[in-house]
Design a protein around this motif. Structure first.
Motif, PDB file in Angstrom:
ATOM      1  N   ALA A 123       0.800  -1.222   0.000  1.00  0.00           N
ATOM      2  CA  ALA A 123       0.000   0.000   0.000  1.00  0.00           C
ATOM      3  C   ALA A 123       0.836   1.277   0.000  1.00  0.00           C
ATOM      4  CB  ALA A 123      -0.942   0.005   1.201  1.00  0.00           C
ATOM      5  N   TYR A 124       1.856   1.344   0.829  1.00  0.00           N
ATOM      6  CA  TYR A 124       2.590   2.592   0.992  1.00  0.00           C
ATOM      7  C   TYR A 124       3.871   2.643   0.158  1.00  0.00           C
ATOM      8  CZ  TYR A 124      -0.516   3.634   4.843  1.00  0.00           C
ATOM      9  OH  TYR A 124      -1.617   3.897   5.599  1.00  0.00           O
ATOM     10  N   MET A 125       4.639   1.583   0.213  1.00  0.00           N
ATOM     11  CA  MET A 125       5.961   1.606  -0.420  1.00  0.00           C
ATOM     12  C   MET A 125       5.934   1.086  -1.857  1.00  0.00           C
ATOM     13  SD  MET A 125       8.180   0.458   2.866  1.00  0.00           S
ATOM     14  CE  MET A 125       9.711   0.635   1.998  1.00  0.00           C
ATOM     15  N   LYS A 126       4.809   0.547  -2.273  1.00  0.00           N
ATOM     16  CA  LYS A 126       4.618   0.046  -3.639  1.00  0.00           C
ATOM     17  C   LYS A 126       5.644  -1.029  -4.015  1.00  0.00           C
ATOM     18  CE  LYS A 126       1.190   2.770  -4.220  1.00  0.00           C
ATOM     19  NZ  LYS A 126      -0.080   2.242  -3.801  1.00  0.00           N
ATOM     20  N   ILE A 127       5.965  -1.898  -3.056  1.00  0.00           N
ATOM     21  CA  ILE A 127       6.848  -3.029  -3.326  1.00  0.00           C
ATOM     22  C   ILE A 127       5.989  -4.127  -3.947  1.00  0.00           C
ATOM     23  CG2 ILE A 127       8.382  -4.759  -2.320  1.00  0.00           C
ATOM     24  CD1 ILE A 127       8.763  -2.823   0.049  1.00  0.00           C
ATOM     25  N   ASP A 130       5.572 -10.016  -5.674  1.00  0.00           N
ATOM     26  CA  ASP A 130       6.454 -11.095  -6.124  1.00  0.00           C
ATOM     27  C   ASP A 130       7.880 -10.870  -5.616  1.00  0.00           C
ATOM     28  OD1 ASP A 130       6.735  -8.924  -7.904  1.00  0.00           O
ATOM     29  OD2 ASP A 130       7.291 -10.231  -9.568  1.00  0.00           O
ATOM     30  N   HIS A 131       8.322  -9.622  -5.562  1.00  0.00           N
ATOM     31  CA  HIS A 131       9.636  -9.326  -4.987  1.00  0.00           C
ATOM     32  C   HIS A 131       9.623  -9.561  -3.477  1.00  0.00           C
ATOM     33  CE1 HIS A 131      10.350  -6.432  -8.572  1.00  0.00           C
ATOM     34  NE2 HIS A 131      10.627  -7.677  -8.891  1.00  0.00           N
ATOM     35  N   LEU A 132       8.547  -9.131  -2.845  1.00  0.00           N
ATOM     36  CA  LEU A 132       8.424  -9.258  -1.403  1.00  0.00           C
ATOM     37  C   LEU A 132       8.436 -10.722  -0.959  1.00  0.00           C
ATOM     38  CD1 LEU A 132       7.837  -7.706   1.260  1.00  0.00           C
ATOM     39  CD2 LEU A 132       5.422  -8.021   0.726  1.00  0.00           C
ATOM     40  N   TYR A 133       7.675 -11.563  -1.642  1.00  0.00           N
ATOM     41  CA  TYR A 133       7.540 -12.966  -1.241  1.00  0.00           C
ATOM     42  C   TYR A 133       8.566 -13.890  -1.888  1.00  0.00           C
ATOM     43  CZ  TYR A 133       3.168 -11.467   0.831  1.00  0.00           C
ATOM     44  OH  TYR A 133       2.228 -10.821   1.599  1.00  0.00           O
ATOM     45  N   SER A 134       9.436 -13.356  -2.708  1.00  0.00           N
ATOM     46  CA  SER A 134      10.465 -14.197  -3.336  1.00  0.00           C
ATOM     47  C   SER A 134      11.385 -14.830  -2.295  1.00  0.00           C
ATOM     48  CB  SER A 134      11.282 -13.387  -4.334  1.00  0.00           C
ATOM     49  OG  SER A 134      12.004 -12.356  -3.668  1.00  0.00           O
ATOM     50  N   ILE A 135      11.495 -14.225  -1.138  1.00  0.00           N
ATOM     51  CA  ILE A 135      12.336 -14.784  -0.076  1.00  0.00           C
ATOM     52  C   ILE A 135      11.814 -16.143   0.371  1.00  0.00           C
ATOM     53  CG2 ILE A 135      11.153 -13.600   1.814  1.00  0.00           C
ATOM     54  CD1 ILE A 135      14.922 -14.418   1.545  1.00  0.00           C
TER      55      ILE A 135
END
Length: 166
Positions: A123-127, A130-135
């Motif tokens: 919502a805020y940082m627009k990440i 798919d990048h976020l959960y790639s870990i």
């Protein structure tokens, strides 16, 4: 060759610990900024909370994949400590087989889902998600490799000792 691999592995592990420490520092700074904005400046900002949640997720999964040793994992120590070496090997083989199978079965679905999540962002940082959960994909692959290694070690009748599993 084994000593060189141990040296390289130790060096990489220390760098992973350094990265974890930096992520923890960033999370702490974001937490302090959230307190400053909310209580000192009377401003409500969401990006600090979002950053803290993202960093916490990455700290847990990255740390589990690359820093936490097998001896640091939570297990039924009462059963493990009371078992003989042969029983410990059997327990290691069964648990390794189960974990490799479960992570292996779930991996294609996880990869598909993480790939699909490129359509959403935070919502805020627009990440992008798919990048976020790639870990998690990295974590799952690391767990498969770790437990294949531990299972092979146990099958070779190598003594399964708490100090040997790193």
């Amino acid at each position: 060759m084994t000593d060189k691999l141990r040296f390289i592995g130790g060096w990489l592990r220390r760098r992973a610990e350094n990265l974890l420490a930096l992520m923890l520092l960033a999370m702490f700074v974001a937490f302090l900024l959230q307190i400053l904005f909310r209580y000192a400046l009377n401003l409500s900002v969401g990006w600090t909370n979002e950053l803290s949640v993202v960093l916490w997720m990455w700290i847990v999964l990255f740390g589990s994949a690359f820093v936490i040793r097998e001896i640091d994992e939570i297990r039924f120590d009462l059963l493990w400590a009371g078992a003989t070496g042969r029983v410990r090997r059997a327990m290691q083989i069964v648990s390794s087989l189960a974990l490799v199978t479960l992570f292996g079965i779930s991996l294609p679905g996880v990869i598909d889902y993480v790939s699909f999540m490129k359509v959403e962002s935070t919502a805020y940082m627009k990440i992008r998600f798919d990048h976020l959960y790639s870990i998690y994909v990295v974590f799952a692959v690391a767990m498969i490799i770790r437990y294949v290694w531990l299972g092979v070690q146990a099958l070779r009748s190598a003594p399964v000792d708490d100090d040997d599993i790193h």
